[in-house]
Design an enzyme around this catalytic site. Sequence first.
Site, PDB file in Angstrom:
ATOM      1  N   HIS A  62      -0.343   0.805  -5.009  1.00 21.48           N
ATOM      2  CA  HIS A  62       0.813   2.011  -5.067  1.00 21.48           C
ATOM      3  C   HIS A  62       0.576   3.177  -5.715  1.00 21.48           C
ATOM      4  O   HIS A  62       1.024   4.137  -5.745  1.00 21.48           O
ATOM      5  CB  HIS A  62       1.977   1.003  -5.461  1.00 21.48           C
ATOM      6  N   ARG A  85       9.593   4.126   1.891  1.00 16.51           N
ATOM      7  CA  ARG A  85       9.532   3.017   1.005  1.00 16.51           C
ATOM      8  C   ARG A  85      10.948   2.888  -0.063  1.00 16.51           C
ATOM      9  O   ARG A  85      10.721   3.741  -1.181  1.00 16.51           O
ATOM     10  CB  ARG A  85       8.322   3.150   0.107  1.00 16.51           C
ATOM     11  N   ARG A 137      12.718   1.417   5.405  1.00 19.36           N
ATOM     12  CA  ARG A 137      12.243   0.076   5.194  1.00 19.36           C
ATOM     13  C   ARG A 137      12.736  -0.704   4.032  1.00 19.36           C
ATOM     14  O   ARG A 137      13.305  -0.058   2.982  1.00 19.36           O
ATOM     15  CB  ARG A 137      10.700  -0.100   4.793  1.00 19.36           C
ATOM     16  N   GLU A 192       2.268  -7.631   8.575  1.00 18.48           N
ATOM     17  CA  GLU A 192       1.181  -7.265   7.292  1.00 18.48           C
ATOM     18  C   GLU A 192       0.809  -8.764   6.732  1.00 18.48           C
ATOM     19  O   GLU A 192       0.085  -8.925   5.996  1.00 18.48           O
ATOM     20  CB  GLU A 192       1.833  -6.446   6.154  1.00 18.48           C
ATOM     21  N   ASN A 229      -2.458  -2.342   4.975  1.00 17.81           N
ATOM     22  CA  ASN A 229      -2.704  -2.372   3.562  1.00 17.81           C
ATOM     23  C   ASN A 229      -2.708  -3.790   3.204  1.00 17.81           C
ATOM     24  O   ASN A 229      -3.544  -4.610   2.514  1.00 17.81           O
ATOM     25  CB  ASN A 229      -1.877  -1.415   2.562  1.00 17.81           C
ATOM     26  N   ASP A 230      -1.422  -4.439   3.480  1.00 19.85           N
ATOM     27  CA  ASP A 230      -1.124  -5.779   3.232  1.00 19.85           C
ATOM     28  C   ASP A 230      -1.955  -6.863   4.155  1.00 19.85           C
ATOM     29  O   ASP A 230      -2.367  -7.728   3.749  1.00 19.85           O
ATOM     30  CB  ASP A 230       0.140  -6.151   3.037  1.00 19.85           C
ATOM     31  N   ARG A 285      -5.670  -6.176  -2.900  1.00 19.68           N
ATOM     32  CA  ARG A 285      -5.803  -4.758  -2.718  1.00 19.68           C
ATOM     33  C   ARG A 285      -6.083  -3.827  -3.998  1.00 19.68           C
ATOM     34  O   ARG A 285      -6.497  -2.572  -3.839  1.00 19.68           O
ATOM     35  CB  ARG A 285      -4.652  -4.344  -1.858  1.00 19.68           C
ATOM     36  N   CYS A 331       1.507   1.616   9.765  1.00 19.16           N
ATOM     37  CA  CYS A 331       2.031   2.669   8.653  1.00 19.16           C
ATOM     38  C   CYS A 331       1.234   2.133   7.430  1.00 19.16           C
ATOM     39  O   CYS A 331       1.288   2.829   6.475  1.00 19.16           O
ATOM     40  CB  CYS A 331       3.681   2.355   8.227  1.00 19.16           C
TER      41      CYS A 331
HETATM   42  C1  PEP Z   1       1.171  -2.007   3.979  1.00 15.13           C
HETATM   43  O1  PEP Z   1       1.025  -3.230   3.479  1.00 15.13           O
HETATM   44  O2  PEP Z   1       0.198  -1.340   4.614  1.00 15.13           O
HETATM   45  C2  PEP Z   1       2.333  -1.208   3.917  1.00 15.13           C
HETATM   46  C3  PEP Z   1       2.407   0.119   4.463  1.00 15.13           C
HETATM   47  O3  PEP Z   1       3.252  -1.345   2.922  1.00 15.13           O
HETATM   48  P1  PEP Z   1       2.827  -1.219   1.366  1.00 15.13           P
HETATM   49  O4  PEP Z   1       1.615  -0.565   1.175  1.00 15.13           O
HETATM   50  O5  PEP Z   1       4.023  -0.544   0.739  1.00 15.13           O
HETATM   51  O6  PEP Z   1       2.644  -2.611   0.978  1.00 15.13           O
HETATM   52 MG    MG Z   2       2.847  -3.659   2.527  1.00 17.32          MG
END
Ligand code: PEP
Ligand code: MG
Length: 586
Positions: free
Chosen positions: A198, A305, A341, A439, A462-463, A473, A510
Amino acid sequence: MVLEKSNAKHLKGIGASAGIAIGQVRITDRRRVTVTEITVGADQVPGELARLAKAIERAKGDLASLRHQLATTHGPEHLCVIDAHLMLLDDTMLVGETTQYIERLGINAEGALKRTLIRFKSFFEGVEDDYLRERGGDVETVVERVLRTMVGEKQEPISKIEGKVIVVAHDLSPADILQIDKSKVIGFITDLGGKTSHSAILARAFEVPAVVGLERITGEVADGDMIIMDGATGAVIINPDPEAFKDYLQKKQRYEYVEREMLKLRDLPSVTLDGHRMRLKGNVEFIEEIASINRHGGEGIGLYRTEMLFFNRNTLPDEEEQFEAYAALVRKMAPHPVTIRTLDVGGDKCLTDLNLSDEMNPALGVRAIRLSLRQPEAFKAQLRAILRASAFGEVRLFFPMVSGVAEVRMAKALFEEAKDELRGLFSFDEKLAVGIMIEIPSAVVIADLLAAEVDFFSVGTNDLIQYTLAIDRTNEHLSSLYEPLHPAVLRSLKMVVDAAHAAGIDACICGEMAGEPEYLPILLGLGFDELSMNAVSIPRVKKILRRCTMDAAREVADRVLTYSTAAEADAYLKGEIAARFSESFD
Ligand code: PEP
Ligand code: MG
C-alpha cells in the site's frame, strides 16, 4: 554537490512509482537519539547496569536476525558490516567504559553510553588512516542502535522533514506516505516493500517517485549524499559521476515531456480502432487525487479505498463524518461515477485502534468484509453514509475480500437495513449498484454463483495474485514470483469475465494489473468492460487501447492463455508489443 570523483554506486530495486528524482539523501530511520544524562543514586546503579546489558542484548538480537535474513541473499562481503557491528557490541572496551561511567559517576546508562561514544569518536577522528578513521561511524551507528532501544525512541515523522530531499528509510508505512509533502520530499527509497504494497500504491497515487525493496539501501548512504532514482526501472545511483548525472537529467526531462504528451490524450475517447469502448477510471484514496484523474482523462472513480479515512486518527469516523467525505468526493467527481469500496483493513493495512496486529496471519485474518460483518453497526453507518452520498451523483458500492455467497447475502441484508433506516429521512439512490471484489481464489471458482447475487465484479489483481500464488505481495524477497502472467492468474481472469458476462453483469479490474499498458491487449481481449488504475497510467493505457482492434486483442488473449509458464507468456507478450505497438511505449 560532489560529482568530480567517481565513487558512484549503482543499485537496483523495485520501481514502485514512476518518475526520476535527483537530490540529496535524507535518512529517516537513522536519526540521532536525544539522550539526557542524569545522576542516579548508588541503589539505582545495579538497575542501570542491567538496563545497559539488556539493551545491548536486544540490539545484538536485532542485528543477528538481520544478518540471518540477509545471509540468504548476500555474500559475506555484504555481511561483514553487520559482523563488525556485532563485534562492536561484544567489545569489552565499549561495554567496560560505559560500565565504569555508570559506577564511577553514578549516572544513567544512556548518559554513560553517550560519554563512551564521544570518547571513541574523538579517538577515531584523530586516526590518520582513512579506513580506520571511518570506523568511528560504525561505532556511532551501533551505539545509536543501543540508545534507541534504551529510550524506546520512535522514528521522526515524515511531515517534519524540511528541504528538498529524497527520503531513504528501512520501510515507510502508508501512514508515512500520507504525510509526504511533495515540495519537500521529491522521492523515496526503502529497504523493504513490493510493488503492490500500500505504500507503493500511495506513492503512485501521489505521483511521488519511489523505489522499494532495495534491501540494504539504508546501510549504503548517509544524510546529504547525492542520489539519483528512477521509479520506473528501480535504478538507484549513489554519488553519481557527471556522466550518469547528465544522462538522468535528460531522462528526467524526457519523462516530463512524455507525461505532457500523454496529457494531450485526455479528451480523446477510450475506444479501439474498431470502435469498441472500454471505460478507463482512476483509483483514489483522497479527494485531492480527483484533480489528477481529471487531468489524465479518467471517466470516474473505479475504486475509492475508504480505509484511508480511518488511518492516522484515534477514533473511528462516524456516519456524519463519512457522509461528508463521500458526498464531497461524489460532488467533485460528478458527472462521472464514483465506486466506493467498504472498509478494507487488515493485511498490510493495519488500524491500530482495531487491534488487528495480534493475528498470526493478518492477510488471512479478520479483515475487510469479515471485519465489517462482525461489527454490523459500524458497517451500517458506513453503508448509510455511502447511500446518502448517492443523492449528489452516481455512486456504486462494492465489498472487498468476498470469499463466498453467504458473505454477500449477509452484507446485502445489512445494506437493505441501512436503506430502511434512511427512508423518509434522507434521499438516496434506491437502485444503487452493488458489486464485489474478486480477489480470493474461492470467489473465482464460484464466480458463476456470485454473479447471480450482484450488479458487477471488480477484480483486485493485487490480492488475487497474492492468494492464488501464495506470494506475500509486500515481501521483496518473493517479488520475482509475483507473476501476473502466471497461467493460474490468467485462467482466473478469464473465468471471472466469462461468469460475469454469462450473468449479464460487468467485469472490471481495479488491481494494479489494470494500469500496466502492456497488459491492455490481454485484458481487452478477455472482455473486461472497465479498468481502474492510478491516474498517471490512464493515458498510457488509453494510447494502447486506441491502437488495438478487438480481433487483435482476442488473438493476444487466446494465445497468452496457451503458455505453461509466466516467463513464456511474458516473452510472447513482449514480442507482440514490440511488433504491434512499439512506438506507443515510451
Ligand atoms: C487489489 O487487491 O487488487 C485491490 C485493488 O485492493 P487493495 O490493493 O486495496 O487490496
Ligand atoms: Mg485487495
